[in-house]
Write a protein that holds these residues in place. Structure first.
Motif, PDB file in Angstrom:
ATOM      1  N   GLY A   1       4.933   0.847  -2.119  1.00 22.37           N
ATOM      2  CA  GLY A   1       4.172   1.593  -1.360  1.00 22.37           C
ATOM      3  C   GLY A   1       3.178   2.935  -1.939  1.00 22.37           C
ATOM      4  O   GLY A   1       2.454   3.631  -0.936  1.00 22.37           O
ATOM      5  N   THR A   2       3.881   3.866  -2.497  1.00 19.01           N
ATOM      6  CA  THR A   2       3.617   5.132  -2.790  1.00 19.01           C
ATOM      7  C   THR A   2       2.764   5.409  -2.172  1.00 19.01           C
ATOM      8  O   THR A   2       1.607   4.759  -3.264  1.00 19.01           O
ATOM      9  N   LYS A   3       2.663   6.827  -2.143  1.00 16.89           N
ATOM     10  CA  LYS A   3       1.294   7.480  -1.500  1.00 16.89           C
ATOM     11  C   LYS A   3       0.816   8.097  -2.516  1.00 16.89           C
ATOM     12  O   LYS A   3      -0.975   8.119  -2.192  1.00 16.89           O
TER      13      LYS A   3
ATOM     14  N   MET B   1       5.078   1.814  -6.783  1.00 16.36           N
ATOM     15  CA  MET B   1       3.912   1.421  -6.105  1.00 16.36           C
ATOM     16  C   MET B   1       4.920   0.199  -4.773  1.00 16.36           C
ATOM     17  O   MET B   1       3.957  -0.445  -4.691  1.00 16.36           O
TER      18      MET B   1
ATOM     19  N   VAL C   1      -1.795  -0.299  -2.291  1.00  9.48           N
ATOM     20  CA  VAL C   1      -1.518   0.364  -3.351  1.00  9.48           C
ATOM     21  C   VAL C   1       0.003  -1.029  -4.013  1.00  9.48           C
ATOM     22  O   VAL C   1      -0.223  -0.348  -5.369  1.00  9.48           O
ATOM     23  N   LYS C   2       1.056  -1.581  -2.908  1.00  4.78           N
ATOM     24  CA  LYS C   2       1.497  -2.512  -3.578  1.00  4.78           C
ATOM     25  C   LYS C   2       0.916  -2.968  -4.489  1.00  4.78           C
ATOM     26  O   LYS C   2       1.380  -4.100  -5.338  1.00  4.78           O
TER      27      LYS C   2
ATOM     28  N   SER D   1      -0.801   1.653   2.050  1.00  2.00           N
ATOM     29  CA  SER D   1       0.435   1.245   0.706  1.00  2.00           C
ATOM     30  C   SER D   1       0.155   0.009   0.381  1.00  2.00           C
ATOM     31  O   SER D   1       0.130  -0.820  -0.299  1.00  2.00           O
TER      32      SER D   1
ATOM     33  N   ALA E   1      -7.319   1.280  -1.514  1.00  2.00           N
ATOM     34  CA  ALA E   1      -6.256   2.551  -1.169  1.00  2.00           C
ATOM     35  C   ALA E   1      -6.751   3.798  -0.232  1.00  2.00           C
ATOM     36  O   ALA E   1      -5.716   4.599   0.240  1.00  2.00           O
TER      37      ALA E   1
END
Length: 132
Positions: free
Chosen positions: A99-101, A95, A36-37, A33, A23
């Motif tokens: 897909g929060t950063k 997430m 993250v996902k 992202s 990531a």
């Protein structure tokens, strides 16, 4: 019985690996992202594996809603119910879907996941001790 806990922890470790190795963390933010996902979905699945071992109906492998887990947990432990709500919001939604950063947000989700898995392990261990 404890295979589910081992597998759940493996999912958490894999999620951490996706974040650490793919990531691309920089200045408190993830750059990719997509990973993250993947990490969010993987960690959330880990929680469900553990919870299904404790709560699930072994005969039916049916998909259960987050509300089902909330309801089942609320009759057992209010704190874990709150932990699950947070884990769902962070891992599954923020997430997994968004897909929060934010590295901080991801860390909160992973911490909640570990708390839930530890709690399930404790419950299962007590159950095994009662019914050897």
């Amino acid at each position: 019985m404890m295979e589910a806990i081992t597998e759940a922890r493996r999912h958490i470790d894999n999620a951490k690996g996706f974040l650490k190795n793919n990531a691309r963390k920089q200045d408190g933010l993830f750059q990719d992202s997509k990973y993250v996902k993947i990490a969010g979905h993987t960690a959330y699945t880990g929680i469900l594996l553990a919870l299904n071992e404790l709560l699930g109906d072994k005969k039916k492998k049916t998909r259960k809603s987050a509300e089902w887990y909330q309801k089942e947990l609320s009759s057992l432990d209010k704190k874990v119910t709150a932990n699950f709500a947070t884990a769902y919001e962070v891992l599954h939604l923020a997430m997994g879907y968004d897909g929060t950063k934010s590295v901080k947000i991801a860390n909160v989700g992973l911490e909640e996941a570990e708390k839930i898995i530890d709690w399930v392990e404790t419950r299962l261990t007590k159950k095994e001790m009662k019914n050897p």
